[in-house]
Structure formats: C-alpha cells, structure tokens
Design a protein around this motif. Structure first.
Motif, PDB file in Angstrom:
ATOM      1  N   ILE A 197       0.726  -1.081   0.133  1.00 20.92           N
ATOM      2  CA  ILE A 197      -0.103  -0.002  -0.046  1.00 20.92           C
ATOM      3  C   ILE A 197       0.856   1.132  -0.071  1.00 20.92           C
ATOM      4  CG2 ILE A 197      -1.900   1.122   0.889  1.00 20.92           C
ATOM      5  CD1 ILE A 197      -2.462  -1.711   2.574  1.00 20.92           C
ATOM      6  N   ALA A 198       0.867   1.916  -1.125  1.00 20.43           N
ATOM      7  CA  ALA A 198       1.625   3.262  -1.251  1.00 20.43           C
ATOM      8  C   ALA A 198       0.811   4.261  -0.793  1.00 20.43           C
ATOM      9  CB  ALA A 198       2.147   3.333  -2.562  1.00 20.43           C
ATOM     10  N   MET A 199       1.408   5.048   0.114  1.00 22.94           N
ATOM     11  CA  MET A 199       0.702   6.183   0.618  1.00 22.94           C
ATOM     12  C   MET A 199       0.975   7.466   0.114  1.00 22.94           C
ATOM     13  SD  MET A 199      -1.446   4.431   2.579  1.00 22.94           S
ATOM     14  CE  MET A 199      -1.913   5.706   3.861  1.00 22.94           C
ATOM     15  N   ASN A 200       0.574   7.785  -1.088  1.00 26.46           N
ATOM     16  CA  ASN A 200       1.045   9.098  -1.675  1.00 26.46           C
ATOM     17  C   ASN A 200       0.239  10.419  -1.031  1.00 26.46           C
ATOM     18  OD1 ASN A 200       2.312   7.795  -3.857  1.00 26.46           O
ATOM     19  ND2 ASN A 200       0.586   7.033  -4.275  1.00 26.46           N
ATOM     20  N   VAL A 201       1.053  11.102  -0.406  1.00 27.34           N
ATOM     21  CA  VAL A 201       0.257  12.413   0.135  1.00 27.34           C
ATOM     22  C   VAL A 201       0.492  13.418  -0.696  1.00 27.34           C
ATOM     23  CG1 VAL A 201       0.422  13.851   2.154  1.00 27.34           C
ATOM     24  CG2 VAL A 201       1.328  11.983   2.462  1.00 27.34           C
ATOM     25  N   HIS A 202      -0.994  13.470  -1.274  1.00 28.95           N
ATOM     26  CA  HIS A 202      -1.215  14.318  -2.481  1.00 28.95           C
ATOM     27  C   HIS A 202      -1.388  15.942  -2.255  1.00 28.95           C
ATOM     28  CE1 HIS A 202      -2.939  15.346  -6.473  1.00 28.95           C
ATOM     29  NE2 HIS A 202      -3.784  15.964  -5.707  1.00 28.95           N
ATOM     30  N   HIS A 203      -1.938  16.315  -1.046  1.00 29.68           N
ATOM     31  CA  HIS A 203      -2.253  17.709  -0.703  1.00 29.68           C
ATOM     32  C   HIS A 203      -2.205  17.594   0.791  1.00 29.68           C
ATOM     33  CE1 HIS A 203      -3.749  21.617  -0.940  1.00 29.68           C
ATOM     34  NE2 HIS A 203      -4.657  21.244  -0.069  1.00 29.68           N
ATOM     35  N   VAL A 204      -1.685  18.812   1.135  1.00 27.52           N
ATOM     36  CA  VAL A 204      -1.506  19.125   2.768  1.00 27.52           C
ATOM     37  C   VAL A 204      -2.203  20.516   2.727  1.00 27.52           C
ATOM     38  CG1 VAL A 204      -0.535  19.422   5.015  1.00 27.52           C
ATOM     39  CG2 VAL A 204       0.102  17.466   3.356  1.00 27.52           C
TER      40      VAL A 204
END
Length: 132
Positions: free
Chosen positions: A74-81
C-alpha cells in the motif's frame, strides 16, 4: 513515498474468493497508522498533543481482485496538505500490479471537541519533509 506491506488473511475474503471490498479501507487505516509512526509521531502521541484526524471523504476504485495470501503493498501518496485537511492517494499493488487505487481526505480536529482546526506544523513537516 511510504509503502506498507500486509498479507491477506483467509477471513478477509468473500464467497468469490477475493478480498471483500470493505477491507481495503481497513488496510488503508493500517497503512496510515504506520505512515504516521514512520514520518510524524505515533497516533497516541498526536492525540496527547491535542490533535486528531477524521475521514471526511473516501473513494476507492477496484481494478483487480486481491486474494488469500497475497502480499499487498500500500503506497501512501500524500497528494495535498492544506490548512485543515490533507488528501492521500493510496495505491494497492500485488507483485507490482495495481489492484485498487483511491483518494481519502482527512480533516484535522481537536479530539476533545471534534471541531476542525489547522494542521499543526509537526504533522505538516512530517508529511511534506519540509520544516515550517
């Protein structure tokens, strides 16, 4: 990018012999906890600081089935903060093949009142790799 691996257990499969769809959000939650532990703080430490996260929206798209005993990365791509929310685009893969993808939006809240609040600098720095 943070990746967490887990193995599908027999009890997580449905009558068709594939991972029951609702388990993917559980898998996501396990990966989120490990992402936090690796890049931010433990969940308990976060709540002790007076911060918490709630899921505001989730969407998953199923491309191929996961099966008993598969190892799912499971790749956890932080797209937006943003100011009070963050968006993660998880990708679930078996042997490099994308089987499920999605988008989950979380909102930062005060755990005592469950009211929305700005994302603290230590969370922002942990997820973006930049000091604030």
């Amino acid at each position: 990018m943070f990746v967490h691996r887990l193995r599908v257990r027999y009890s997580e499969c449905d009558q068709q012999g594939v991972v029951f769809n609702a388990h993917y959000l559980f898998y996501y939650d396990v990966a989120l906890t490990e992402l936090w532990r690796d890049q931010v703080v433990t969940y308990q430490e976060m709540t002790e600081k007076g911060d918490d996260l709630v899921v505001a929206e989730s969407r998953l798209r199923y491309l191929r089935p996961g099966r008993f005993d598969d190892e799912i990365d499971i790749a956890m791509n932080v797209h937006h903060v943003g100011t009070t929310s963050l968006v993660i685009h998880p990708e679930f893969r078996v042997g490099g093949t994308l089987i499920t993808e999605g988008e989950v939006r979380h909102v930062c809240v005060d755990p005592a009142t469950m009211t929305k609040k700005p994302i603290p600098d230590y969370i922002r720095a942990g997820l973006t790799g930049r000091d604030q």
